[in-house]
Design a protein around this motif. Structure first.
Motif, short mmCIF file in Angstrom:
data_model
loop_
_atom_site.label_atom_id
_atom_site.label_comp_id
_atom_site.label_asym_id
_atom_site.label_seq_id
_atom_site.Cartn_x
_atom_site.Cartn_y
_atom_site.Cartn_z
N UNK A 87 0.84 -1.20 0.00
CA UNK A 87 0.00 0.00 0.00
C UNK A 87 0.88 1.25 0.00
N UNK A 91 1.44 4.44 -2.64
CA UNK A 91 1.50 5.87 -2.28
C UNK A 91 2.71 6.55 -2.90
N UNK A 92 3.85 5.82 -2.87
CA UNK A 92 5.08 6.39 -3.42
C UNK A 92 4.95 6.58 -4.93
N UNK A 93 4.20 5.71 -5.55
CA UNK A 93 4.01 5.77 -7.00
C UNK A 93 3.13 6.94 -7.41
N UNK A 94 2.03 7.15 -6.66
CA UNK A 94 1.03 8.14 -7.07
C UNK A 94 1.43 9.55 -6.63
N UNK A 95 1.49 10.44 -7.57
CA UNK A 95 1.80 11.83 -7.27
C UNK A 95 0.65 12.72 -7.74
N UNK A 96 0.30 13.70 -6.91
CA UNK A 96 -0.70 14.67 -7.35
C UNK A 96 0.02 15.74 -8.18
N UNK A 115 0.30 13.81 1.93
CA UNK A 115 -0.19 12.47 2.22
C UNK A 115 0.76 11.82 3.23
#
Lengths: 223, 240
Positions: A87, A91-96, A115
């Motif tokens: 999980x 999080x590390x993969x997804x960037x806003x 985050x």
């Protein structure tokens, strides 16, 4: 009475940031990096090489530690125990867009919403992951050089050296940041942070964790 | 999946992009490309890097025993024995009294690091062999080091190449202890590990005896042109 209050406070204010699997993976990884960096210094700098000598032994330690390097992260990610690890990897993969803007501004402008991990922490994780792959690949060329053309060996030496330098910079930076943020570092030792810390450093994550209580059961069932 | 669903209300921008995967794959691709093209890049950067970082790209000192053997110039001896007519022991002064040769070459390790324009001075190994008189039946040389652990081998043909020398000067000064002084072997056509340091003895023998690094998986013939496969036949020597 004091005791009761303490227990109560702990119950509400501690939030698990890294579970046992993640902490074990982190420290195993750190130990391997430490051995690699120490032996790297011995192999690279003539002054140190001279003091210790026994090059074949130092090389062997360096090579086999390097081969073991991906193991802690792979085991912690792939096993049935790795749910939180996976999980956090997502999080590390997804960037806003906001975080990407932070990256382009070279960290000068703080992202509006933080985050569980800030963009710098994400970048650090990605750098460590990428380093493991590249150092392993170039290290294999150097160890089993017979199977590669000379120009590849030179290229691999070049990449291995430059990236090693970058790793020293990043790892020292990581340690300085950790020492400057004792509560953050404690979470890598004991696992938890206080709610106050989470509110200051990772508000979006705090809301997610606290709002998630009742949903946790449903997640467990759907798994 | 549930994570993003829960995370979504927190993020005003809403959309997230898989930057992490791109950074990771990009770094990996760059690293692998560097293996293939890095040598070219390095030759462009080399001079600049050397000015920036004095230690770049320096020698990596390969010492296989615990510490460097310390031998003074006065007590240095080189013994030549085996299949020779006149076994003898050279002092450093003996070596310096012989005709000397000097040249500059790039020093290159089998694992890829190089040091450009290293100056060498010493006695051609072929002159030392002539002095001792190689006997019929000799095919190879075995070298020993003062460090008590390292050893090397060359075929007789390889030993007689003009840039294979017993060196007492390197980088414009007497060979330092670190670099194998006071006297070391320098095998110009081959990778660095063939250039045995702290040379103590040369034995003329009738078959190639693999040296320390060869016993540890390095090719018997360390030709720098790339014909380094372990299948190289040491005894056919000259074809490289």
């Amino acid at each position: 009475m004091n005791v009761r209050i303490d227990t109560y406070q702990q119950a509400v204010s501690r939030i698990l940031r890294f579970d046992r699997v993640q902490r074990t993976a982190h420290w195993a990884n750190a130990l391997l990096f430490g051995i690699l960096m120490l032996t790297a210094l011995l192999l690279y700098f003539p002054g140190l090489s001279g003091i210790v000598g026994r090059r074949a032994l130092v090389v062997n330690i360096h090579v086999w530690t390097g081969i073991a390097l991906p193991v802690p992260l792979l085991i912690s990610l792939l096993g049935p125990w790795g749910a939180r690890m996976r999980r956090d990897l997502r999080r590390v993969n997804k960037w806003t867009r906001d975080e990407i803007a932070w990256l382009w501004a070279l960290g000068r402008r703080a992202p509006r919403v933080v985050d569980k991990f800030n963009p710098g922490q994400k970048l650090n994780s990605l750098f460590v992951g990428g380093s493991i792959v590249v150092m392993l690949a170039t290290g294999i060329v150097l160890k089993w050089f017979q199977f590669f053309p000379v120009s590849w060996r030179m290229g691999a030496t070049f990449v291995h050296d430059v990236l090693a330098f970058a790793i020293f910079v990043v790892v020292i930076g990581h340690i300085i940041f950790a020492l400057a943020h004792p509560e953050s570092m404690r979470s890598m030792v004991k696992g938890w942070v206080t709610e106050g810390w989470a509110a200051r450093h990772a508000p979006a994550w705090l809301r997610e964790e606290t709002g998630e209580m009742e949903e946790d059961q449903s997640v467990a069932h759907s798994d | 999946m549930t994570t993003t669903a829960k995370g979504a209300p927190d993020q005003k921008a809403g959309v997230t992009i898989a930057v992490g995967r791109r950074v990771f794959l990009g770094m990996t691709a760059l690293g692998l490309a560097g293996i293939v093209f890095g040598a070219r890049l390095e030759s462009v950067l080399d001079s600049g890097l050397q000015r920036l970082f004095p230690w770049w790209p320096g020698f990596r000192i390969y010492s296989i025993s615990g510490s460097y053997p310390m031998i003074s110039e006065a007590e240095y001896r080189l013994e030549i024995s085996g299949l020779v007519d006149r076994p003898r022991v050279f002092t450093l002064a003996d070596l310096k009294a012989m005709p000397s040769t000097s040249f500059s070459q790039e020093f290159q390790c089998v694992t890829g690091w190089t040091v450009p324009n290293v100056e060498w001075e010493g006695v051609k190994l072929s002159d030392i062999l002539d002095e001792a008189g190689v006997r019929q039946g000799a095919t190879a040389l075995s070298f020993e080091s003062y460090d008590g652990a390292d050893s090397e081998s060359l075929t007789l043909y390889q030993a007689q190449l003009p840039d294979v020398i017993v060196a007492y000067r390197m980088l414009g000064a007497p060979v330092t202890t670190e670099h194998g002084g006071p006297v070391r072997l320098y095998v110009g056509p081959m990778f660095g590990y063939k250039s045995l340091k702290w040379l103590s003895a040369i034995r003329v023998v009738d078959q190639v005896i693999p040296g320390y690094w060869e016993q540890n998986g390095y090719p018997l013939n360390g030709w720098r042109d790339g014909s380094t496969g372990p299948t190289d036949l040491a005894l056919t020597g000259g074809v490289a």
